[in-house]
Design a protein around this motif. Structure first.
Motif, PDB file in Angstrom:
ATOM      1  N   LYS A  48       0.834  -1.204   0.000  1.00 62.08           N
ATOM      2  CA  LYS A  48       0.000   0.000   0.000  1.00 62.08           C
ATOM      3  C   LYS A  48       0.868   1.254   0.000  1.00 62.08           C
ATOM      4  O   LYS A  48       0.616   2.200  -0.747  1.00 62.08           O
ATOM      5  N   LYS A  49       1.918   1.261   0.820  1.00 62.53           N
ATOM      6  CA  LYS A  49       2.815   2.414   0.866  1.00 62.53           C
ATOM      7  C   LYS A  49       3.517   2.622  -0.477  1.00 62.53           C
ATOM      8  O   LYS A  49       3.675   3.757  -0.935  1.00 62.53           O
ATOM      9  N   LEU A  50       3.914   1.526  -1.123  1.00 61.44           N
ATOM     10  CA  LEU A  50       4.572   1.630  -2.415  1.00 61.44           C
ATOM     11  C   LEU A  50       3.617   2.166  -3.471  1.00 61.44           C
ATOM     12  O   LEU A  50       4.006   2.979  -4.318  1.00 61.44           O
ATOM     13  N   ALA A  51       2.356   1.739  -3.429  1.00 58.35           N
ATOM     14  CA  ALA A  51       1.364   2.232  -4.393  1.00 58.35           C
ATOM     15  C   ALA A  51       1.127   3.731  -4.206  1.00 58.35           C
ATOM     16  O   ALA A  51       1.010   4.482  -5.176  1.00 58.35           O
ATOM     17  N   ILE A  52       1.065   4.161  -2.958  1.00 62.19           N
ATOM     18  CA  ILE A  52       0.879   5.592  -2.677  1.00 62.19           C
ATOM     19  C   ILE A  52       2.088   6.394  -3.141  1.00 62.19           C
ATOM     20  O   ILE A  52       1.959   7.453  -3.746  1.00 62.19           O
ATOM     21  N   LYS A  53       3.283   5.859  -2.888  1.00 58.27           N
ATOM     22  CA  LYS A  53       4.506   6.542  -3.306  1.00 58.27           C
ATOM     23  C   LYS A  53       4.584   6.629  -4.828  1.00 58.27           C
ATOM     24  O   LYS A  53       4.977   7.659  -5.385  1.00 58.27           O
ATOM     25  N   SER A  54       4.180   5.568  -5.507  1.00 57.91           N
ATOM     26  CA  SER A  54       4.184   5.566  -6.963  1.00 57.91           C
ATOM     27  C   SER A  54       3.164   6.561  -7.509  1.00 57.91           C
ATOM     28  O   SER A  54       3.423   7.252  -8.498  1.00 57.91           O
ATOM     29  N   LYS A  61      -4.032  11.625  -9.461  1.00 60.02           N
ATOM     30  CA  LYS A  61      -5.020  11.960  -8.447  1.00 60.02           C
ATOM     31  C   LYS A  61      -5.589  10.710  -7.788  1.00 60.02           C
ATOM     32  O   LYS A  61      -6.053  10.750  -6.661  1.00 60.02           O
ATOM     33  N   PHE A  62      -5.564   9.597  -8.511  1.00 63.26           N
ATOM     34  CA  PHE A  62      -6.223   8.389  -8.035  1.00 63.26           C
ATOM     35  C   PHE A  62      -5.208   7.309  -7.698  1.00 63.26           C
ATOM     36  O   PHE A  62      -4.167   7.203  -8.329  1.00 63.26           O
ATOM     37  N   LEU A  63      -5.564   6.506  -6.736  1.00 63.07           N
ATOM     38  CA  LEU A  63      -4.768   5.333  -6.398  1.00 63.07           C
ATOM     39  C   LEU A  63      -5.422   4.137  -7.081  1.00 63.07           C
ATOM     40  O   LEU A  63      -6.576   3.816  -6.809  1.00 63.07           O
ATOM     41  N   PHE A  64      -4.699   3.510  -7.981  1.00 62.00           N
ATOM     42  CA  PHE A  64      -5.253   2.377  -8.713  1.00 62.00           C
ATOM     43  C   PHE A  64      -5.162   1.134  -7.837  1.00 62.00           C
ATOM     44  O   PHE A  64      -4.073   0.633  -7.571  1.00 62.00           O
ATOM     45  N   LYS A  65      -6.301   0.654  -7.407  1.00 60.25           N
ATOM     46  CA  LYS A  65      -6.343  -0.417  -6.423  1.00 60.25           C
ATOM     47  C   LYS A  65      -6.573  -1.799  -7.032  1.00 60.25           C
ATOM     48  O   LYS A  65      -6.528  -2.779  -6.311  1.00 60.25           O
ATOM     49  N   ARG A  66      -6.785  -1.873  -8.305  1.00 57.59           N
ATOM     50  CA  ARG A  66      -7.100  -3.169  -8.917  1.00 57.59           C
ATOM     51  C   ARG A  66      -5.985  -4.194  -8.698  1.00 57.59           C
ATOM     52  O   ARG A  66      -6.239  -5.340  -8.342  1.00 57.59           O
ATOM     53  N   LEU A  68      -3.710  -4.177  -6.332  1.00 54.65           N
ATOM     54  CA  LEU A  68      -3.635  -4.522  -4.907  1.00 54.65           C
ATOM     55  C   LEU A  68      -4.731  -5.520  -4.536  1.00 54.65           C
ATOM     56  O   LEU A  68      -4.477  -6.492  -3.815  1.00 54.65           O
ATOM     57  N   TYR A  69      -5.947  -5.287  -5.007  1.00 52.97           N
ATOM     58  CA  TYR A  69      -7.040  -6.209  -4.718  1.00 52.97           C
ATOM     59  C   TYR A  69      -6.768  -7.578  -5.328  1.00 52.97           C
ATOM     60  O   TYR A  69      -7.032  -8.608  -4.714  1.00 52.97           O
ATOM     61  N   LYS A  70      -6.244  -7.572  -6.547  1.00 52.90           N
ATOM     62  CA  LYS A  70      -5.991  -8.838  -7.220  1.00 52.90           C
ATOM     63  C   LYS A  70      -4.914  -9.640  -6.499  1.00 52.90           C
ATOM     64  O   LYS A  70      -5.002 -10.864  -6.391  1.00 52.90           O
ATOM     65  N   LYS A  71      -3.925  -8.945  -5.987  1.00 50.95           N
ATOM     66  CA  LYS A  71      -2.794  -9.636  -5.379  1.00 50.95           C
ATOM     67  C   LYS A  71      -3.014 -10.000  -3.909  1.00 50.95           C
ATOM     68  O   LYS A  71      -2.465 -10.993  -3.434  1.00 50.95           O
ATOM     69  N   TYR A  72      -3.829  -9.234  -3.182  1.00 47.22           N
ATOM     70  CA  TYR A  72      -3.915  -9.428  -1.734  1.00 47.22           C
ATOM     71  C   TYR A  72      -5.315  -9.701  -1.194  1.00 47.22           C
ATOM     72  O   TYR A  72      -5.471  -9.891  -0.006  1.00 47.22           O
ATOM     73  N   SER A  73      -6.347  -9.715  -2.026  1.00 50.05           N
ATOM     74  CA  SER A  73      -7.696  -9.913  -1.492  1.00 50.05           C
ATOM     75  C   SER A  73      -8.143 -11.360  -1.656  1.00 50.05           C
ATOM     76  O   SER A  73      -7.456 -12.187  -2.249  1.00 50.05           O
ATOM     77  N   HIS A  74      -9.321 -11.641  -1.183  1.00 48.03           N
ATOM     78  CA  HIS A  74      -9.879 -12.987  -1.274  1.00 48.03           C
ATOM     79  C   HIS A  74     -10.441 -13.293  -2.657  1.00 48.03           C
ATOM     80  O   HIS A  74     -10.859 -14.409  -2.915  1.00 48.03           O
ATOM     81  N   LEU A  75     -10.436 -12.324  -3.554  1.00 50.75           N
ATOM     82  CA  LEU A  75     -11.057 -12.499  -4.859  1.00 50.75           C
ATOM     83  C   LEU A  75     -10.238 -13.398  -5.786  1.00 50.75           C
ATOM     84  O   LEU A  75     -10.791 -14.041  -6.661  1.00 50.75           O
ATOM     85  N   GLU A  76      -8.962 -13.456  -5.604  1.00 50.80           N
ATOM     86  CA  GLU A  76      -8.114 -14.317  -6.422  1.00 50.80           C
ATOM     87  C   GLU A  76      -7.890 -15.655  -5.719  1.00 50.80           C
ATOM     88  O   GLU A  76      -8.054 -15.791  -4.523  1.00 50.80           O
ATOM     89  N   ARG A  77      -7.484 -16.637  -6.473  1.00 50.39           N
ATOM     90  CA  ARG A  77      -7.330 -17.980  -5.923  1.00 50.39           C
ATOM     91  C   ARG A  77      -6.018 -18.169  -5.161  1.00 50.39           C
ATOM     92  O   ARG A  77      -5.980 -18.891  -4.175  1.00 50.39           O
ATOM     93  N   LYS A  78      -4.959 -17.550  -5.592  1.00 49.72           N
ATOM     94  CA  LYS A  78      -3.639 -17.813  -5.007  1.00 49.72           C
ATOM     95  C   LYS A  78      -3.190 -16.684  -4.086  1.00 49.72           C
ATOM     96  O   LYS A  78      -2.110 -16.137  -4.244  1.00 49.72           O
TER      97      LYS A  78
END
Length: 97
Positions: A48-54, A61-66, A68-78
């Motif tokens: 999250k800190k790296l995404a904000i820094k980037s 203006k926007f933080l692209f969260k797709r 982050l969600y794909k890599k760290y949320s329950h929505l993906e399998r791995k």
């Protein structure tokens, strides 16, 4: 390998806890190891800190969260969260969720 609590005082023997693939199995329950959970949150916070820094570096203006969600949320399998849910199903333990 069982250890007894005392010499003849009626204390039951305790089964040592087994650590395997991120869970601690004590014979009845299988909770996820706390160091795995803390490591997951540490990695998540760094991402999250790296995404904000980037975002700030590229003057967006926007933080692209797709990603982050794909890599760290329950929505993906791995992911760790998906692994925890599958472990809960395998052990039939609702405390893992």
């Amino acid at each position: 390998m069982c250890s007894t609590g005392g010499a003849g005082n009626g204390a039951r023997s305790q089964i040592p806890k087994q650590k395997y693939l991120g869970v601690i199995f004590d014979g009845e329950h299988a909770p996820i190891r706390s160091d795995f959970i803390s490591r997951y949150y540490k990695i998540l916070h760094k991402a999250k800190k790296l995404a904000i820094k980037s975002r700030d570096k590229h003057h967006c203006k926007f933080l692209f969260k797709r990603k982050l969600y794909k890599k760290y949320s329950h929505l993906e399998r791995k992911t760790f969260v998906a692994y925890a849910r599958r472990a809960a199903q395998c052990f039939n333990d609702c405390r893992i969720k």
